[in-house]
Design an enzyme around this catalytic site. Structure first.
Site, PDB file in Angstrom:
ATOM      1  N   LYS A 116       0.844  -1.198   0.000  1.00  0.00           N
ATOM      2  CA  LYS A 116       0.000   0.000   0.000  1.00  0.00           C
ATOM      3  C   LYS A 116       0.879   1.249   0.000  1.00  0.00           C
ATOM      4  O   LYS A 116       0.562   2.245  -0.646  1.00  0.00           O
ATOM      5  CB  LYS A 116      -0.932   0.006   1.206  1.00  0.00           C
ATOM      6  CG  LYS A 116      -2.037  -1.051   1.143  1.00  0.00           C
ATOM      7  CD  LYS A 116      -3.096  -0.767   2.210  1.00  0.00           C
ATOM      8  CE  LYS A 116      -3.842  -2.013   2.632  1.00  0.00           C
ATOM      9  NZ  LYS A 116      -4.737  -2.555   1.607  1.00  0.00           N
ATOM     10  N   GLU A 200      -2.910   7.083   7.580  1.00  0.00           N
ATOM     11  CA  GLU A 200      -3.782   7.867   6.706  1.00  0.00           C
ATOM     12  C   GLU A 200      -4.781   8.624   7.557  1.00  0.00           C
ATOM     13  O   GLU A 200      -5.208   8.118   8.600  1.00  0.00           O
ATOM     14  CB  GLU A 200      -4.577   6.945   5.760  1.00  0.00           C
ATOM     15  CG  GLU A 200      -3.803   6.462   4.566  1.00  0.00           C
ATOM     16  CD  GLU A 200      -4.630   5.558   3.649  1.00  0.00           C
ATOM     17  OE1 GLU A 200      -5.826   5.317   3.934  1.00  0.00           O
ATOM     18  OE2 GLU A 200      -4.066   5.091   2.653  1.00  0.00           O
ATOM     19  N   HIS A 235     -14.544  -3.209   7.837  1.00  0.00           N
ATOM     20  CA  HIS A 235     -13.740  -2.921   6.636  1.00  0.00           C
ATOM     21  C   HIS A 235     -13.820  -4.016   5.587  1.00  0.00           C
ATOM     22  O   HIS A 235     -12.981  -4.087   4.711  1.00  0.00           O
ATOM     23  CB  HIS A 235     -12.265  -2.666   7.005  1.00  0.00           C
ATOM     24  CG  HIS A 235     -12.085  -1.640   8.078  1.00  0.00           C
ATOM     25  ND1 HIS A 235     -12.574  -0.368   7.954  1.00  0.00           N
ATOM     26  CD2 HIS A 235     -11.487  -1.706   9.284  1.00  0.00           C
ATOM     27  CE1 HIS A 235     -12.278   0.314   9.050  1.00  0.00           C
ATOM     28  NE2 HIS A 235     -11.628  -0.484   9.883  1.00  0.00           N
ATOM     29  N   ARG A 292      -6.278  -8.495  -9.273  1.00  0.00           N
ATOM     30  CA  ARG A 292      -6.942  -9.794  -9.468  1.00  0.00           C
ATOM     31  C   ARG A 292      -8.409  -9.540  -9.775  1.00  0.00           C
ATOM     32  O   ARG A 292      -8.864  -8.398  -9.757  1.00  0.00           O
ATOM     33  CB  ARG A 292      -6.868 -10.579  -8.155  1.00  0.00           C
ATOM     34  CG  ARG A 292      -7.426  -9.757  -6.986  1.00  0.00           C
ATOM     35  CD  ARG A 292      -7.637 -10.560  -5.731  1.00  0.00           C
ATOM     36  NE  ARG A 292      -7.761  -9.719  -4.557  1.00  0.00           N
ATOM     37  CZ  ARG A 292      -8.863  -9.193  -4.094  1.00  0.00           C
ATOM     38  NH1 ARG A 292     -10.009  -9.382  -4.734  1.00  0.00           N
ATOM     39  NH2 ARG A 292      -8.878  -8.453  -3.011  1.00  0.00           N
TER      40      ARG A 292
END
Ligand code: ADP
Ligand code: ADP
Ligand code: MG
Length: 493
Positions: A116, A200, A235, A292
């Site tokens: 990430k 973040e 999430h 994917r």
């Protein structure tokens, strides 16, 4: 030319891939963990090969064993599905070395997008907006604490290698930072073998909107519009739809443009998804790229009327993307619900056991992608996804109505599922109004709670009276009086 595909995967996605292969005249081999073959797989695959162990680590995650199985059965390509090795560069790399086609992007792209932090760096250089945060190499606590202060609260601590909603901690104030860092690091090391963290800003009440893309080996990259996956629990997505409700063409255009910039920037080949988070003010930020096929790909297929697995196989085989961008038009509205073996009334506890009775719905605009049937055992060793229910309608209201009808006709007995919980979500007035956010299930927790359901014992009695009790031969769905299902109410759905 791809003639025979090995699928080292299980459940609904293995069956999904085999179905497309049938339409293409491609032979299929299922490489499975010992004893882990669904009724669909038994029916749809040409051959089965056991990877020799019931444990995922020694089967679906065992690159050497999978390559050997492909060689042994003469496969010329491997479709990894999602989960397991689908986003590990090691399988793509091993395929390249063994002269097998990997149906997905290159090992190099998987590697780049698997981090990430790394993919955020890359996006910044490509002019794609990312969530304000910190993604540096310096991982000392003192640096991270200082960066947390700079970013402000609330913030999110994430595992750079994370996935499936794991390794994320919300931090509401400065004195929680140290603890969150320690626990996120522990989780990241354990789950992903990589302790790198990023920070973040935590966007409140956002929507999760992602863009499906498809690239070929001739330099063409297309977008296949958006999916809104805002209905999540911890999430993790549970309801997904396309198009995203309440958004105009303006935002859609900006987001598809950003996604294409991202994909072009890495020379993306095959199917992939660029995930964004959209703040309530309409600002959107890159989250990550999934290299994917996505669990929720059917809503895109339904709205565009195409087969994404077929497209994946074709571009992996060196053919150009099968459509022009302008020929892709969103028609109607599609919604998918993920049906899990879990008990929403008991803290979503994963369920085990055996499916004693199973009946899928059908009808106009109804699609079920499943990997279970009567007699299927549910193990805690694998993801508890049993099936996906997808409905398509001319508009969102019709899709919801069809979903609701299909849910009432969907019967899974013997293990508890989240079906009635999903029904409460899609029939909620706020959902009907399109007012969704990733906080939906928390915001409406009270409304989504179950009404008292009949006891399991009385259900067993009903089943016995219908000759459907455990151990008795199940009657065909046609002979079951619909009143039984009314009497069953919420139980087992
Ligand atoms: P999607 O956007 O396709 O829903 P998810 O994040 O829900 O993506 O993950 C899809 C599947 O992949 C799930 O079965 C999930 O458990 C699995 N998965 C995701 N990330 C990882 C990972 N890093 N390692 C192993 N499995 C993963
Ligand atoms: P994963 O690899 O587990 O899918 P993502 O980065 O895609 O991780 O995030 C998963 C979900 O977590 C998102 O769909 C969203 O609901 C939430 N999330 C991630 N980042 C943020 C953020 N900065 N602010 C608010 N929510 C976030
Ligand atoms: Mg994600």
């Amino acid at each position: 030319m791809i003639r025979r595909i090995l699928v080292p995967n299980r459940g609904e996605i293995a069956a999904r891939i085999a179905r497309t292969c049938r339409t293409m005249g491609i032979e299929t081999v299922l490489a499975h963990a010992e004893g882990d073959v669904s009724p669909q797989a038994r029916r749809l695959f040409d051959e089965l090969i056991s990877l020799g162990s019931a444990e995922a680590a020694q089967s679906y995650l065992n690159v050497g064993q999978i390559i050997d199985a492909a060689r042994e059965r003469g496969a010329d390509a491997i479709h990894p599905g999602y989960g397991f090795l689908s986003e590990r560069a090691s399988l793509a790399q091993a395929c390249a070395e063994a002269g097998l086609v990997f149906i997905g992007p290159s090992a190099d792209t998987i590697e780049k997008m698997g981090s990430k932090s790394g993919s955020r760096h890359l996006m910044k250089t490509l002019g794609v907006p990312v969530v304000p945060g910190y993604d540096g190499d310096d991982q000392q606590d003192s640096t991270l604490v200082a960066e947390a202060d700079r970013i402000g609260f609330p913030l999110l601590v994430k595992a750079s290698a994370g996935g499936g909603g794991k390794g994320m901690k919300i931090v509401r104030s400065r004195d929680e930072v140290a603890n969150a860092l320690a626990s996120a690091r522990r989780e990241a090391t354990k789950a992903f073998g990589d302790r790198t963290l990023l920070l973040e800003r935590y966007i409140e009440h956002p929507r999760h909107v992602e863009i499906q893309i498809l690239g070929d080996s001739h330099g063409t990259v297309l977008h296949l519009f958006e999916r809104d996956c805002s209905i999540q629990r911890r999430h993790q997505k549970i309801v997904e739809e396309s198009p995203a409700p309440l958004y105009g063409d303006d935002l859609r255009q900006q987001m598809t443009k950003a996604a294409l910039a991202a994909a072009d920037g890495v020379g993306y080949q095959n199917a992939g998804t660029v995930e964004f988070i959209v703040a309530p003010d309409g600002a959107f930020y890159f989250l990550e790229m999934n290299t994917r096929l996505q669990v929720e790909h059917p809503v895109t297929e339904e709205v565009l009327g195409l087969d994404l697995v077929r497209a994946q196989i074709e571009v992996a085989d060196g053919k150009p993307v099968p459509w022009g961008q302008d020929s892709l038009i969103q028609r109607g509205h599609a919604i998918e619900c993920r049906i899990y073996a879990e008990d929403p009334d008991e803290g979503f506890l994963p369920q085990t056991g055996r499916i004693e009775y199973y009946r899928e719905p059908a009808g106009p605009g109804v699609r079920v992608d499943s990997g279970v049937g009567q007699g299927t055992g549910i193990s805690v060793h694998f993801d508890p996804l049993l099936a996906k229910l997808i409905a398509i309608g001319r508009d969102r209201d019709e899709a919801i109505a069809r979903l609701r009808g299909a849910m009432e006709d969907f019967a899974i007995l013997g293990t508890r599922t989240n079906l009635s919980y999903l029904r409460r979500i899609i029939t909620h007035t706020e959902f009907a109004a399109g007012r969704v956010s990733t906080a939906f299930v928390v915001d409406h927790e009270e409304d989504l709670r179950a009404v008292p359901a009949p006891e399991a014992a009385s259900v067993a009695a009903v089943l016995a009276s219908e000759g459907l009790g455990p151990g008795s031969p199940a009657k065909s769905a046609g002979t079951v009086r619909s009143s039984v299902w009314e009497m069953l109410g919420d139980w087992g759905r």
